[in-house]
Design an enzyme around this catalytic site. Structure first.
Site, PDB file in Angstrom:
ATOM      1  N   SER A 141      -3.270   9.180  -2.840  1.00  0.00           N
ATOM      2  CA  SER A 141      -2.982   9.481  -1.307  1.00  0.00           C
ATOM      3  C   SER A 141      -2.852   8.248  -0.484  1.00  0.00           C
ATOM      4  O   SER A 141      -3.474   7.001  -1.103  1.00  0.00           O
ATOM      5  CB  SER A 141      -4.410  10.187  -0.763  1.00  0.00           C
ATOM      6  N   TYR A 148     -12.766  12.244   0.547  1.00  0.00           N
ATOM      7  CA  TYR A 148     -11.480  12.284   0.028  1.00  0.00           C
ATOM      8  C   TYR A 148     -10.855  10.883  -0.428  1.00  0.00           C
ATOM      9  O   TYR A 148     -10.357  11.041  -1.681  1.00  0.00           O
ATOM     10  CB  TYR A 148     -10.519  13.012   0.801  1.00  0.00           C
TER      11      TYR A 148
END
Length: 247
Positions: free
Chosen positions: A140, A153
């Site tokens: 990401s 995350y």
């Protein structure tokens, strides 16, 4: 060259996984789909087969090593080999650390980190035996830059970044002929946004996604490019986001 390649996809029941399965099947790949929702997997396989493609599925919990091994074995049994594994399953818990959503922390570690490790562990013996293979993983932009609310995350995605880079280096050192590609998406229109339980974080992320989110098909295009790239390519990292946003 994608035609006739056997590609295993985790997190295949929606979003990036689904879009990638549909695209690769249209281009002639034989896709093996793993996810927890059987009805969605059945629907996607039916859509692929109705379009003239080839697909199979197995209900898979990527946190379980045995499920990953079974998914790889299905690919071998159905199609005789495995060429590519696309490690796409993931969760996106978003909240301040002070919210102490520890259950979500643990779930993210189990899926985003252990899910990748379990997938690699399941595929690696086959890739070593056949002396080739390709591992593609989703990190990401949060694995490249720190964002408030994304400590957990982002931490899992930083792990994916480091793990895949080391795997690339070790493959080159050991001469295993295993290719690696890591994808760093920005905001993508998937179900991940609906899993944010913190009200403040959910509202902020919705505003961000409403303005900047890109369709999952954009990521699928990048996966297809990575698979079809020449075997000796040195391009192994892909960051994808809207041109309107500096990530």
């Amino acid at each position: 060259m994608i035609k006739d390649k056997v590609v295993l996809i985790t997190g295949a029941s929606s979003g990036i996984g689904e879009a990638t399965a549909l695209l690769l099947a249209r281009q002639g790949a034989k896709v093996v789909l793993g996810a927890r929702r059987e009805e969605r997997l059945k629907e996607i396989v039916s859509a692929i087969e109705n379009d003239g493609g080839t697909a199979t599925y197995l209900v898979t919990d990527v946190t379980k090593p045995t499920d990953n091994e079974a998914l790889v074995n299905i690919a071998k049994e159905k199609f005789g080999r495995l060429d590519v594994i696309f490690l796409n399953a993931g969760l996106m818990p978003t909240a301040p650390v002070s919210a102490l959503k520890t259950d979500e922390w643990n779930a993210a570690v189990d899926i985003n980190i252990k899910g990748v490790l379990n997938g690699v562990a399941a595929a690696m013996p086959h890739f070593l035996a056949q002396k080739y293979g390709q591992i593609i993983a989703v990190s990401s932009v949060a694995g490249l830059k720190a964002y408030p609310g994304s400590a957990i995350y982002g931490g899992t995605k930083w792990f994916v970044r480091d793990f895949m880079e080391v795997l690339r280096m070790e493959s080159a050192m050991e001469g295993t002929n295993i290719r690696t590609s890591t994808i760093y998406p920005a905001a993508v229109k998937t179900e991940l946004l609906g899993g944010i339980s913190d009200p403040g974080a959910a509202e902020a992320m919705k505003k961000l996604y409403d303005q900047h989110a890109i369709p999952p098909e954009r990521i699928a295009d990048v996966v297809a490019f990575a698979i079809s790239a020449p075997a000796d390519t040195t391009i192994n990292e892909f960051t994808i986001g809207p041109a309107s946003q500096a990530w």
